[in-house]
Enzyme design. Sequence first.
Site, mmCIF file in Angstrom:
data_model
loop_
_atom_site.group_PDB
_atom_site.id
_atom_site.type_symbol
_atom_site.label_atom_id
_atom_site.label_comp_id
_atom_site.label_asym_id
_atom_site.label_seq_id
_atom_site.Cartn_x
_atom_site.Cartn_y
_atom_site.Cartn_z
ATOM 1 N N HIS A 37 52.632 18.490 18.478
ATOM 2 C CA HIS A 37 52.006 17.186 18.201
ATOM 3 C C HIS A 37 51.875 16.314 19.450
ATOM 4 C CE1 HIS A 37 52.103 17.966 13.961
ATOM 5 N NE2 HIS A 37 53.423 18.026 13.908
ATOM 6 N N ASP A 88 52.723 26.475 11.863
ATOM 7 C CA ASP A 88 53.478 25.310 11.386
ATOM 8 C C ASP A 88 52.657 24.648 10.278
ATOM 9 O OD1 ASP A 88 55.729 23.164 12.653
ATOM 10 O OD2 ASP A 88 54.087 22.220 11.564
ATOM 11 N N HIS A 96 52.163 21.562 9.749
ATOM 12 C CA HIS A 96 51.440 20.370 10.207
ATOM 13 C C HIS A 96 50.364 20.758 11.212
ATOM 14 C CE1 HIS A 96 55.563 18.894 9.140
ATOM 15 N NE2 HIS A 96 54.863 17.948 8.532
ATOM 16 N N ASP A 152 58.131 25.284 8.721
ATOM 17 C CA ASP A 152 58.034 24.315 7.624
ATOM 18 C C ASP A 152 56.912 24.721 6.667
ATOM 19 O OD1 ASP A 152 56.104 23.775 9.549
ATOM 20 O OD2 ASP A 152 56.850 21.759 9.995
ATOM 21 N N TYR A 163 62.516 22.814 8.507
ATOM 22 C CA TYR A 163 63.567 21.833 8.249
ATOM 23 C C TYR A 163 64.502 22.205 7.113
ATOM 24 C CZ TYR A 163 60.311 19.713 11.364
ATOM 25 O OH TYR A 163 59.506 19.515 12.439
#
Length: 536
Positions: free
Chosen positions: A135, A172, A174, A265, A305
């Site tokens: 990110h 991932d 995201h 995740d 997570y």
Amino acid sequence: MGTALVYHEDMTAARLLWDDPECEIECPERLTTALERLQQRGLEQRCLRLAAREASEAELGLVHSPEYVALLQGTQALGTRELQTLSGQYDAVYFHPSTFHCARLAAGAALQLVDAVLAGAVRNGLALVRPPGHHSQRAAANGFCVFNNVAIAAKHAQRQHGLHRILIVDWDVHHGQGIQHIFEDDPSVLYFSWHRYEHGRFWPYLRESDADAVGQGPGLGFTVNLPWNQVGMGNADYVAAFLHVLLPVAFEFNPELVLVSAGFDSAIGDPEGQMQATPECFAHLTQLLQVLAGGRVCAVLEGGYHLESLSQSVCMMVQALLGDPAPPLSGPMVPHGSALESIQSVRVAQAPHWVSLQQQGVAPVLSPSPRSPEGRPSPLLLPGGPEFKAAATQDVAALSSLLDQLRLNPTPPVRTAVALTAPDAALALPSDVLCEEGSAAQEETQAWARPHEALAQDRALTALGKVLYLLDRILDGQKRSNLTSECTGEQWRCSHPSLCCSCHPGCGHSVWPVPRSPEAALSGCGAAGSAPRSQG
Ligand code: Q9C
Ligand code: ZN
């Protein structure tokens, strides 16, 4: 050539020093738990262990501005209140006095991994790092990310190793908008990301995470976004995304190196992703990637997570990197309707840029069905001009027909069955092997044994009865799906004292073993024929 595991204990030092429910999930235990599990399973011991080094200022400068690097350097001396204030200037970020050191190690670990793979010291590897990177932007921390580890590694591979085509696979959950922005106009780096999107209602809430963001200028078509518009995506959806989007494009791109933004995740149990893919799925995804770039796959940890799910998924990926076979995937392999809509929208958006996505109506191997699956995407929602819409409608129809066929004739599970003459041999078998206890009728067994003197012996006769019983179940249309395995040309592999059956019911090969001797019957396989013959 082996697998590298790059790590440094110092990366566990950074932690959240104040209350922040959004950030508390990015904790040191993510690394310690994953590493412990790798050791427990004996996987860490099979890897080449490399101690992570810090990335240099020049290396960080491949992606980040000098001012941003200097700002981060300054955080080492700040107190908790100042750190909290500075953290508040970014979205979903926390700083700790050790953050700068950890983040330099994280970027350095990715660089070491790439160097080891490109020097030929190892075939592939994983860098277990935190903070994550995908990110972060040229001059901004974001979403727990400080330095963009994978982007830095890609630039380094270009500058220091002269690579011309690098594929980044970001699994991932995201969107790695940081990586996307850094390479959006660069055709030498193909960036693929799938991510929870929910029509723009999921973090980081960006318009440019949608499928119609395909890159800019010379980079058109080198950004591939696959937005998931529902939670609960699972193994079938992920595999379908690889088969129908990533792999066609990746083969056409023909990368020299594959970097994986390996966030877990996207696995089951994760509070952020809310997805359903099981850890084994990551073994399969890793295997699929290993067909590219001569197997040069460098994975760098991003999110993940749920400590248990993360650790298991990491183990699955390392196992696949080491070359171990992937465990079977559980659950029905039917993609969700919403997943097919997403896959279809990426294919439509990318079709102008990739020949491999332009063959719309695949020759109908399968008969078209009059039924329409619930998941049929509406062509009205698809982007592009009228010619796109026409092409898309055609592709949608082909996909719908494939989907119908999948529902009508689900792929049978692959199973291996054994018949044992010594029952305690079962103790040595993997737990998913089916033990068939039955035997053919005595008269039938004796009839088959009669032309073969050697088979009249007690033990051989018992074994033959069991083989006949297994064979009956394979040839019986009702049962044969229980008894399939890979087709090896040698249809039967028999090892004393157990007789193992390993054949594919649909392969069309004859499965009848004609033993030339009792030894052949029990330890090897006779020549195949369609009926028993006398010895010759
Ligand atoms: N519930 C990585 O996985 N919070 N960063 C989103 C939505 C930020 C995730 C809130 C998540 C950042 C590397
Ligand atoms: Zn993530």
